[in-house]
Design a protein around this motif. Structure first.
Motif, short mmCIF file in Angstrom:
data_model
loop_
_atom_site.label_atom_id
_atom_site.label_comp_id
_atom_site.label_asym_id
_atom_site.label_seq_id
_atom_site.Cartn_x
_atom_site.Cartn_y
_atom_site.Cartn_z
N THR A 1 -41.39 88.60 -40.69
CA THR A 1 -40.27 88.28 -41.57
C THR A 1 -39.40 87.22 -40.91
O THR A 1 -39.17 87.24 -39.70
CB THR A 1 -39.42 89.52 -41.88
OG1 THR A 1 -39.01 90.14 -40.67
CG2 THR A 1 -40.19 90.52 -42.72
N HIS B 1 -35.67 85.75 -41.01
CA HIS B 1 -34.30 85.96 -41.45
C HIS B 1 -33.50 84.70 -41.14
O HIS B 1 -33.61 84.16 -40.04
CB HIS B 1 -33.65 87.12 -40.68
CG HIS B 1 -34.33 88.44 -40.86
ND1 HIS B 1 -33.62 89.62 -41.10
CD2 HIS B 1 -35.63 88.82 -40.83
CE1 HIS B 1 -34.47 90.63 -41.19
NE2 HIS B 1 -35.69 90.16 -41.02
N LYS C 1 -31.78 91.48 -53.69
CA LYS C 1 -32.39 92.30 -52.64
C LYS C 1 -32.74 91.49 -51.40
O LYS C 1 -33.05 92.05 -50.36
CB LYS C 1 -33.63 93.01 -53.17
CG LYS C 1 -33.33 94.03 -54.27
CD LYS C 1 -32.33 95.09 -53.77
CE LYS C 1 -32.01 96.12 -54.85
NZ LYS C 1 -30.96 97.08 -54.42
N LYS C 2 -32.70 90.17 -51.52
CA LYS C 2 -32.99 89.30 -50.38
C LYS C 2 -31.74 89.01 -49.56
O LYS C 2 -31.81 88.36 -48.52
CB LYS C 2 -33.59 87.99 -50.89
CG LYS C 2 -34.64 87.39 -50.00
CD LYS C 2 -35.34 86.24 -50.69
CE LYS C 2 -36.74 86.09 -50.13
NZ LYS C 2 -37.48 84.98 -50.74
N LYS D 1 -43.46 93.43 -44.19
CA LYS D 1 -42.40 93.32 -45.18
C LYS D 1 -41.48 94.53 -45.05
O LYS D 1 -41.93 95.67 -44.97
CB LYS D 1 -42.98 93.26 -46.59
CG LYS D 1 -43.72 91.95 -46.88
CD LYS D 1 -42.81 90.77 -46.85
CE LYS D 1 -43.57 89.47 -47.14
NZ LYS D 1 -42.70 88.29 -47.04
N TYR E 1 -34.43 79.78 -50.08
CA TYR E 1 -34.63 81.22 -50.20
C TYR E 1 -36.08 81.61 -50.46
O TYR E 1 -36.49 82.72 -50.09
CB TYR E 1 -33.71 81.82 -51.27
CG TYR E 1 -34.15 81.65 -52.70
CD1 TYR E 1 -35.01 82.57 -53.30
CD2 TYR E 1 -33.68 80.59 -53.47
CE1 TYR E 1 -35.40 82.43 -54.62
CE2 TYR E 1 -34.08 80.44 -54.79
CZ TYR E 1 -34.93 81.36 -55.36
OH TYR E 1 -35.33 81.21 -56.66
N ASP F 1 -37.38 85.43 -45.76
CA ASP F 1 -37.50 86.79 -46.27
C ASP F 1 -36.16 87.47 -46.51
O ASP F 1 -36.00 88.23 -47.45
CB ASP F 1 -38.33 87.64 -45.30
CG ASP F 1 -39.75 87.09 -45.18
OD1 ASP F 1 -40.54 87.29 -46.11
OD2 ASP F 1 -40.06 86.44 -44.16
N LEU F 2 -35.19 87.19 -45.65
CA LEU F 2 -33.86 87.75 -45.81
C LEU F 2 -32.81 86.70 -45.48
O LEU F 2 -32.99 85.91 -44.55
CB LEU F 2 -33.64 88.98 -44.92
CG LEU F 2 -34.31 90.30 -45.30
CD1 LEU F 2 -33.89 91.40 -44.32
CD2 LEU F 2 -33.96 90.71 -46.71
#
Length: 206
Positions: free
Chosen positions: A2, A4, A57-58, A205, A24, A28-29
């Motif tokens: 992931t 970030h 949710k991201k 994930k 985005y 992933d975040l």
């Protein structure tokens, strides 16, 4: 793996919306880490991000559990001065809870308290932590091999550093200035993703 991305507290709302809405799909975040903004200012900023197409949710909001809960985003990232992980979990069961840690003991406690994942750092020298010695790889490796929740490395991670991170069990990396200050944030975000995949690290994930 992931990826970030963390905001650096140096951009205007318009700049943040422009950068984050362009990258985005390649991260992933997104951590909204704006220490100098009020709850209302963060709320309005995140509203713009959501209206710009970023899935709620991201988005993770640093420290401000109230804003995260009210907007229905993915979660909150807690620092040492924040509310406790277990308290947030109990009161806001719908939120994922990330926890920033700086030692093995803090990592163990965060896992026991119910954290969804950990941010550990800073691993390498970084301008955002000038004068502070980086924590390096040894403790990060120990944490990643003994903690069952995802461990995300942060601090001075450039795309060429992903090879060194290979195989120690971390589930992702977090980047601030490397992406936020880049001339082409999209290109750099893609480079991070590509370099990590080329190193053959496991996908994960949250």
């Amino acid at each position: 793996m992931t990826l970030h991305v963390i905001t650096d507290g140096k951009r205007s709302d318009d700049e943040l919306v422009s950068i984050l809405c362009s990258i985005y799909t390649y991260v992933d975040l997104i951590h909204v880490r704006e220490k100098n903004r009020s709850a209302q200012e963060i709320y309005q900023l995140v509203e713009r991000l959501i209206h710009g197409g970023i899935p709620p949710k991201k988005i993770f909001i640093n420290d401000r559990v109230d804003v995260a809960h009210t907007l229905g985003v993915g979660g909150v990232q807690l620092a040492y001065h924040s509310l406790g992980v277990s308290d947030v979990r109990r009161s806001f069961p719908g939120l994922q809870v990330g926890k920033s840690v700086h030692s093995y003991q803090e990592a163990v406690e965060a896992e026991q308290d119910g954290a969804s994942f950990l941010l550990y750092g800073h691993v390498y020298s970084t301008k955002s932590k000038e004068g502070l010695k980086p924590r390096g790889m040894e403790e990060l490796s120990t944490i990643a091999s003994t903690i069952s929740i995802p461990v995300i490395a942060i601090g001075g991670i450039t795309p060429d550093k992903t090879a060194e991170l290979k195989g120690i069990g971390i589930k992702g990396i977090a980047v601030m200035s490397g992406i936020m200050s880049a001339k082409d944030p999209v290109e750099v975000a893609i480079t991070y993703q590509t370099s990590w995949r080329q190193e053959g690290l496991d996908g994960h994930k949250l």
